[in-house]
Design a protein around this motif. Structure first.
Motif, short mmCIF file in Angstrom:
data_model
loop_
_atom_site.label_atom_id
_atom_site.label_comp_id
_atom_site.label_asym_id
_atom_site.label_seq_id
_atom_site.Cartn_x
_atom_site.Cartn_y
_atom_site.Cartn_z
N LEU A 18 0.42 -0.75 -0.19
CA LEU A 18 -0.15 -0.23 -0.23
C LEU A 18 0.26 1.21 0.18
CD1 LEU A 18 -2.81 -0.77 2.44
CD2 LEU A 18 -3.46 -0.59 0.21
N LEU A 19 1.71 0.96 0.47
CA LEU A 19 2.75 2.15 0.98
C LEU A 19 3.08 2.25 -0.47
CD1 LEU A 19 4.43 1.79 4.30
CD2 LEU A 19 3.35 4.11 4.07
N HIS A 20 3.76 1.58 -1.44
CA HIS A 20 4.36 1.89 -2.59
C HIS A 20 3.62 2.43 -3.67
CE1 HIS A 20 6.74 0.63 -6.43
NE2 HIS A 20 7.84 0.84 -5.71
N LEU A 24 4.90 6.28 -2.36
CA LEU A 24 6.31 6.35 -1.07
C LEU A 24 7.34 5.47 -0.86
CD1 LEU A 24 3.99 6.81 1.76
CD2 LEU A 24 5.11 8.49 0.95
N ARG A 25 8.46 5.86 -1.14
CA ARG A 25 9.91 4.76 -1.35
C ARG A 25 10.17 4.94 0.01
NH1 ARG A 25 6.66 3.73 -3.95
NH2 ARG A 25 7.11 4.19 -6.46
N TYR A 26 11.21 3.45 0.45
CA TYR A 26 11.11 3.43 1.47
C TYR A 26 12.23 1.90 2.04
CZ TYR A 26 7.79 -0.36 0.64
OH TYR A 26 7.20 -1.35 -0.09
N ARG A 27 13.09 1.99 3.26
CA ARG A 27 14.02 0.65 3.23
C ARG A 27 14.05 -0.13 3.67
NH1 ARG A 27 18.58 2.41 0.87
NH2 ARG A 27 19.09 4.35 0.39
N VAL A 28 13.89 -1.45 3.51
CA VAL A 28 12.90 -2.92 4.39
C VAL A 28 14.46 -2.84 5.18
CG1 VAL A 28 12.15 -4.58 4.05
CG2 VAL A 28 11.64 -3.31 2.59
N GLU A 29 14.31 -3.40 6.79
CA GLU A 29 15.18 -4.17 7.28
C GLU A 29 15.72 -3.38 8.00
OE1 GLU A 29 14.46 -7.16 9.19
OE2 GLU A 29 12.66 -6.50 8.90
N TYR A 30 15.51 -2.33 7.48
CA TYR A 30 17.02 -1.10 8.09
C TYR A 30 17.18 -1.17 9.51
CZ TYR A 30 18.88 3.11 7.52
OH TYR A 30 20.12 4.03 7.58
N PRO A 31 18.57 -0.87 9.62
CA PRO A 31 19.69 -1.27 10.96
C PRO A 31 19.33 0.17 12.00
CG PRO A 31 20.68 -1.47 8.86
CD PRO A 31 19.77 -1.63 8.54
N VAL A 32 18.92 -0.29 12.87
CA VAL A 32 18.94 1.09 14.29
C VAL A 32 20.18 1.08 14.06
CG1 VAL A 32 18.31 1.42 16.11
CG2 VAL A 32 16.72 -0.34 14.47
N ALA A 113 -1.40 2.43 6.63
CA ALA A 113 -0.67 3.45 5.18
C ALA A 113 -0.67 4.96 6.02
CB ALA A 113 -1.16 2.26 4.04
N VAL A 114 -2.36 4.56 5.91
CA VAL A 114 -2.48 5.85 6.12
C VAL A 114 -2.11 6.92 6.89
CG1 VAL A 114 -5.06 7.58 6.78
CG2 VAL A 114 -4.59 5.79 5.13
N ARG A 115 -2.01 5.79 8.43
CA ARG A 115 -0.85 6.83 8.94
C ARG A 115 0.88 7.07 8.83
NH1 ARG A 115 -3.08 3.65 13.82
NH2 ARG A 115 -1.70 4.87 14.98
N VAL A 116 0.74 6.24 8.39
CA VAL A 116 2.46 5.97 8.00
C VAL A 116 3.00 7.50 7.04
CG1 VAL A 116 4.56 5.26 6.76
CG2 VAL A 116 2.71 3.82 8.98
N GLY A 117 1.75 6.83 5.70
CA GLY A 117 1.77 8.11 5.07
C GLY A 117 1.74 10.20 5.49
N ALA A 118 0.81 10.14 6.45
CA ALA A 118 0.33 11.19 7.33
C ALA A 118 2.12 11.21 7.91
CB ALA A 118 -0.80 10.89 7.45
N ALA A 119 2.65 10.52 8.22
CA ALA A 119 3.34 10.67 9.43
C ALA A 119 4.61 11.65 8.80
CB ALA A 119 3.46 10.18 10.16
N VAL A 120 4.91 10.42 7.42
CA VAL A 120 6.10 11.31 6.80
C VAL A 120 5.60 12.71 5.88
CG1 VAL A 120 7.27 10.08 4.07
CG2 VAL A 120 6.57 8.53 5.53
#
Length: 133
Positions: A18-20, A24-32, A113-120
């Protein structure tokens, strides 16, 4: 336990699709940053937004968590350590300037997805505003 998915779970994949689709573009399993052996499920590195989708059993969902009867004390300790690690990771990311969004696997992917999109978008606007000032 080795057969349990730790990444690319059904909930994560649904949210990521849904994000894609929303552009929205993102990284997966990104190291903390600054923490060994810890990962962010979906990271928006430029906006510094960390999305973590927690499994109800493994992370102690208040609605759906269960306590195994066999080896009960071992499981209580294991699950308590998971929850303590979650809190520590969240606190560390916040201290590093990240917005941390935690969701349960049972939450509707569309809502997540809506909440993430709004935060980004909010973080991107804040960063753009800061650069102009």
């Amino acid at each position: 336990m080795s057969r349990q998915l730790s990444k690319d779970t059904r909930a994560e994949l649904a949210v990521r699709r849904l994000l894609h689709a929303a552009g929205l573009r993102y990284r997966v399993e990104y190291p903390v940053p600054g923490m060994a052996r810890r990962r962010i499920d979906v990271a928006f590195t430029g906006a510094k937004v960390a999305v973590l989708i927690d499994g109800c059993f493994w992370h102690g969902c208040p609605q759906h968590a269960t306590q195994p009867k066999a080896n009960a004390q071992w499981w209580r300790d294991k699950l308590a350590r998971n929850m303590a690690r979650d809190r520590e990771t969240t606190e560390h990311l916040i201290a590093e300037g990240w917005t941390v969004l935690r969701f349960w696997e049972h939450e509707a992917p569309e809502d997540v997805a809506v909440r993430v999109g709004a935060a980004v978008e909010r973080r991107r606007a804040e960063r753009a505003k800061g650069r102009k000032a």
